[in-house]
Motif scaffolding. Structure first.
Motif, PDB file in Angstrom:
ATOM      1  N   VAL A  29       0.839  -1.189   0.000  1.00  0.00           N
ATOM      2  CA  VAL A  29       0.000   0.000   0.000  1.00  0.00           C
ATOM      3  C   VAL A  29       0.876   1.242   0.000  1.00  0.00           C
ATOM      4  CG1 VAL A  29      -1.925  -1.117   1.182  1.00  0.00           C
ATOM      5  CG2 VAL A  29      -0.184   0.056   2.521  1.00  0.00           C
ATOM      6  N   GLU A  30       0.276   2.341  -0.432  1.00  0.00           N
ATOM      7  CA  GLU A  30       0.922   3.639  -0.367  1.00  0.00           C
ATOM      8  C   GLU A  30       0.049   4.540   0.492  1.00  0.00           C
ATOM      9  OE1 GLU A  30       3.192   4.162  -4.578  1.00  0.00           O
ATOM     10  OE2 GLU A  30       1.014   4.430  -4.622  1.00  0.00           O
ATOM     11  N   VAL A  31       0.697   5.457   1.190  1.00  0.00           N
ATOM     12  CA  VAL A  31      -0.003   6.372   2.086  1.00  0.00           C
ATOM     13  C   VAL A  31       0.391   7.796   1.740  1.00  0.00           C
ATOM     14  CG1 VAL A  31      -0.270   7.052   4.511  1.00  0.00           C
ATOM     15  CG2 VAL A  31      -0.005   4.656   3.928  1.00  0.00           C
ATOM     16  N   ALA A  32      -0.589   8.688   1.806  1.00  0.00           N
ATOM     17  CA  ALA A  32      -0.335  10.112   1.599  1.00  0.00           C
ATOM     18  C   ALA A  32      -1.068  10.874   2.697  1.00  0.00           C
ATOM     19  CB  ALA A  32      -0.818  10.562   0.229  1.00  0.00           C
ATOM     20  N   ALA A  33      -0.379  11.793   3.346  1.00  0.00           N
ATOM     21  CA  ALA A  33      -0.986  12.584   4.414  1.00  0.00           C
ATOM     22  C   ALA A  33      -1.175  14.023   3.951  1.00  0.00           C
ATOM     23  CB  ALA A  33      -0.100  12.547   5.652  1.00  0.00           C
ATOM     24  N   ARG A  34      -2.256  14.588   4.404  1.00  0.00           N
ATOM     25  CA  ARG A  34      -2.577  15.982   4.126  1.00  0.00           C
ATOM     26  C   ARG A  34      -3.230  16.527   5.390  1.00  0.00           C
ATOM     27  NH1 ARG A  34      -4.859  17.859  -1.594  1.00  0.00           N
ATOM     28  NH2 ARG A  34      -3.406  19.565  -1.574  1.00  0.00           N
ATOM     29  N   ALA A  35      -3.176  17.796   5.601  1.00  0.00           N
ATOM     30  CA  ALA A  35      -3.771  18.387   6.806  1.00  0.00           C
ATOM     31  C   ALA A  35      -5.211  17.893   6.964  1.00  0.00           C
ATOM     32  CB  ALA A  35      -3.730  19.894   6.724  1.00  0.00           C
ATOM     33  N   GLY A  36      -5.470  17.188   8.055  1.00  0.00           N
ATOM     34  CA  GLY A  36      -6.818  16.724   8.351  1.00  0.00           C
ATOM     35  C   GLY A  36      -7.197  15.372   7.792  1.00  0.00           C
ATOM     36  N   SER A  37      -6.332  14.761   6.968  1.00  0.00           N
ATOM     37  CA  SER A  37      -6.697  13.462   6.397  1.00  0.00           C
ATOM     38  C   SER A  37      -5.470  12.650   5.996  1.00  0.00           C
ATOM     39  CB  SER A  37      -7.599  13.650   5.169  1.00  0.00           C
ATOM     40  OG  SER A  37      -6.924  14.372   4.171  1.00  0.00           O
ATOM     41  N   VAL A  38      -5.696  11.337   5.925  1.00  0.00           N
ATOM     42  CA  VAL A  38      -4.681  10.396   5.461  1.00  0.00           C
ATOM     43  C   VAL A  38      -5.351   9.528   4.404  1.00  0.00           C
ATOM     44  CG1 VAL A  38      -3.190   8.469   6.112  1.00  0.00           C
ATOM     45  CG2 VAL A  38      -3.488  10.382   7.678  1.00  0.00           C
ATOM     46  N   HIS A  39      -4.647   9.275   3.316  1.00  0.00           N
ATOM     47  CA  HIS A  39      -5.189   8.515   2.201  1.00  0.00           C
ATOM     48  C   HIS A  39      -4.334   7.273   1.988  1.00  0.00           C
ATOM     49  CE1 HIS A  39      -7.519  12.103   1.367  1.00  0.00           C
ATOM     50  NE2 HIS A  39      -6.406  12.750   1.641  1.00  0.00           N
ATOM     51  N   VAL A  40      -4.996   6.155   1.678  1.00  0.00           N
ATOM     52  CA  VAL A  40      -4.323   4.870   1.493  1.00  0.00           C
ATOM     53  C   VAL A  40      -4.793   4.283   0.170  1.00  0.00           C
ATOM     54  CG1 VAL A  40      -3.963   2.566   2.462  1.00  0.00           C
ATOM     55  CG2 VAL A  40      -4.332   4.514   3.988  1.00  0.00           C
ATOM     56  N   ARG A  41      -3.836   3.776  -0.644  1.00  0.00           N
ATOM     57  CA  ARG A  41      -4.211   3.163  -1.920  1.00  0.00           C
ATOM     58  C   ARG A  41      -3.352   1.935  -2.194  1.00  0.00           C
ATOM     59  NH1 ARG A  41      -1.859   7.340  -6.533  1.00  0.00           N
ATOM     60  NH2 ARG A  41       0.343   6.935  -6.152  1.00  0.00           N
ATOM     61  N   ASP A  42      -3.832   1.125  -3.112  1.00  0.00           N
ATOM     62  CA  ASP A  42      -3.123  -0.059  -3.583  1.00  0.00           C
ATOM     63  C   ASP A  42      -2.015   0.413  -4.519  1.00  0.00           C
ATOM     64  OD1 ASP A  42      -2.253  -2.355  -4.913  1.00  0.00           O
ATOM     65  OD2 ASP A  42      -4.274  -3.160  -5.160  1.00  0.00           O
ATOM     66  N   SER A  43      -0.788   0.088  -4.211  1.00  0.00           N
ATOM     67  CA  SER A  43       0.340   0.557  -5.031  1.00  0.00           C
ATOM     68  C   SER A  43       0.377  -0.111  -6.404  1.00  0.00           C
ATOM     69  CB  SER A  43       1.669   0.321  -4.311  1.00  0.00           C
ATOM     70  OG  SER A  43       1.906  -1.057  -4.156  1.00  0.00           O
ATOM     71  N   LYS A  44      -0.304  -1.252  -6.552  1.00  0.00           N
ATOM     72  CA  LYS A  44      -0.308  -1.950  -7.841  1.00  0.00           C
ATOM     73  C   LYS A  44      -1.412  -1.461  -8.767  1.00  0.00           C
ATOM     74  CE  LYS A  44      -0.645  -5.957  -5.859  1.00  0.00           C
ATOM     75  NZ  LYS A  44      -0.934  -5.310  -4.605  1.00  0.00           N
ATOM     76  N   ASP A  45      -2.410  -0.776  -8.213  1.00  0.00           N
ATOM     77  CA  ASP A  45      -3.514  -0.268  -9.027  1.00  0.00           C
ATOM     78  C   ASP A  45      -3.877   1.137  -8.555  1.00  0.00           C
ATOM     79  OD1 ASP A  45      -5.679   0.207 -10.628  1.00  0.00           O
ATOM     80  OD2 ASP A  45      -6.877  -1.477  -9.903  1.00  0.00           O
ATOM     81  N   THR A  46      -3.095   2.088  -8.955  1.00  0.00           N
ATOM     82  CA  THR A  46      -3.279   3.474  -8.495  1.00  0.00           C
ATOM     83  C   THR A  46      -4.435   4.182  -9.198  1.00  0.00           C
ATOM     84  OG1 THR A  46      -1.632   4.279 -10.068  1.00  0.00           O
ATOM     85  CG2 THR A  46      -0.851   3.703  -7.856  1.00  0.00           C
ATOM     86  N   THR A  47      -5.100   3.506 -10.127  1.00  0.00           N
ATOM     87  CA  THR A  47      -6.253   4.111 -10.787  1.00  0.00           C
ATOM     88  C   THR A  47      -7.509   4.006  -9.929  1.00  0.00           C
ATOM     89  OG1 THR A  47      -6.832   2.077 -11.953  1.00  0.00           O
ATOM     90  CG2 THR A  47      -5.332   3.597 -13.077  1.00  0.00           C
ATOM     91  N   ARG A  48      -7.507   3.102  -8.975  1.00  0.00           N
ATOM     92  CA  ARG A  48      -8.658   2.954  -8.079  1.00  0.00           C
ATOM     93  C   ARG A  48      -8.642   4.078  -7.054  1.00  0.00           C
ATOM     94  NH1 ARG A  48      -9.432  -3.037  -6.113  1.00  0.00           N
ATOM     95  NH2 ARG A  48     -11.573  -2.357  -6.085  1.00  0.00           N
ATOM     96  N   PRO A  49      -9.804   4.527  -6.608  1.00  0.00           N
ATOM     97  CA  PRO A  49      -9.838   5.609  -5.617  1.00  0.00           C
ATOM     98  C   PRO A  49      -9.247   5.147  -4.288  1.00  0.00           C
ATOM     99  CG  PRO A  49     -12.067   4.889  -6.192  1.00  0.00           C
ATOM    100  CD  PRO A  49     -11.121   4.103  -7.043  1.00  0.00           C
ATOM    101  N   PRO A  50      -8.524   6.010  -3.619  1.00  0.00           N
ATOM    102  CA  PRO A  50      -7.947   5.639  -2.329  1.00  0.00           C
ATOM    103  C   PRO A  50      -8.994   5.668  -1.221  1.00  0.00           C
ATOM    104  CG  PRO A  50      -7.410   7.906  -2.840  1.00  0.00           C
ATOM    105  CD  PRO A  50      -8.134   7.353  -4.035  1.00  0.00           C
ATOM    106  N   LEU A  51      -8.672   5.005  -0.132  1.00  0.00           N
ATOM    107  CA  LEU A  51      -9.466   5.122   1.085  1.00  0.00           C
ATOM    108  C   LEU A  51      -8.994   6.380   1.800  1.00  0.00           C
ATOM    109  CD1 LEU A  51      -9.209   1.435   2.324  1.00  0.00           C
ATOM    110  CD2 LEU A  51     -11.126   2.495   1.129  1.00  0.00           C
ATOM    111  N   SER A  52      -9.904   7.116   2.388  1.00  0.00           N
ATOM    112  CA  SER A  52      -9.537   8.353   3.078  1.00  0.00           C
ATOM    113  C   SER A  52     -10.018   8.289   4.520  1.00  0.00           C
ATOM    114  CB  SER A  52     -10.173   9.561   2.381  1.00  0.00           C
ATOM    115  OG  SER A  52      -9.692   9.658   1.065  1.00  0.00           O
ATOM    116  N   PHE A  53      -9.156   8.751   5.425  1.00  0.00           N
ATOM    117  CA  PHE A  53      -9.448   8.711   6.855  1.00  0.00           C
ATOM    118  C   PHE A  53      -9.145  10.060   7.477  1.00  0.00           C
ATOM    119  CE2 PHE A  53      -8.037   4.561   5.439  1.00  0.00           C
ATOM    120  CZ  PHE A  53      -9.058   3.747   5.871  1.00  0.00           C
ATOM    121  N   GLY A  54      -9.935  10.432   8.470  1.00  0.00           N
ATOM    122  CA  GLY A  54      -9.662  11.629   9.240  1.00  0.00           C
ATOM    123  C   GLY A  54      -8.484  11.375  10.179  1.00  0.00           C
ATOM    124  N   ASP A  55      -7.903  12.429  10.707  1.00  0.00           N
ATOM    125  CA  ASP A  55      -6.751  12.294  11.608  1.00  0.00           C
ATOM    126  C   ASP A  55      -7.055  11.403  12.808  1.00  0.00           C
ATOM    127  OD1 ASP A  55      -5.104  13.862  10.035  1.00  0.00           O
ATOM    128  OD2 ASP A  55      -5.498  15.697  11.171  1.00  0.00           O
TER     129      ASP A  55
END
Length: 68
Positions: A29-55
């Protein structure tokens, strides 16, 4: 209707792969953080929408994962 701003924001995130990833095509998986949220996606299929979570949600998950 798709919100174009969210789609653009996701593309602009800085994604980081797990330090445990071997790079040999395993499950990762890959993770990206932004103020107020963290996003997680499948590194093998980056065309699919990521899961998003609050802090708070992400903090709870990380605390649980540390205990496991």
């Amino acid at each position: 209707m798709k919100d174009r701003r969210n789609a653009i924001d996701i593309q602009e995130l800085a994604w980081f792969k797990s330090s445990h990833s071997s790079g040999e095509g395993g499950q990762c998986v890959e993770v990206a953080a932004r103020a107020g949220s963290v996003h997680v996606r499948d590194s093998k299929d980056t065309t699919r929408p990521p899961l998003s979570f609050g802090d708070d949600q992400w903090s709870s998950f990380v605390a649980y994962a540390r205990e496991a």
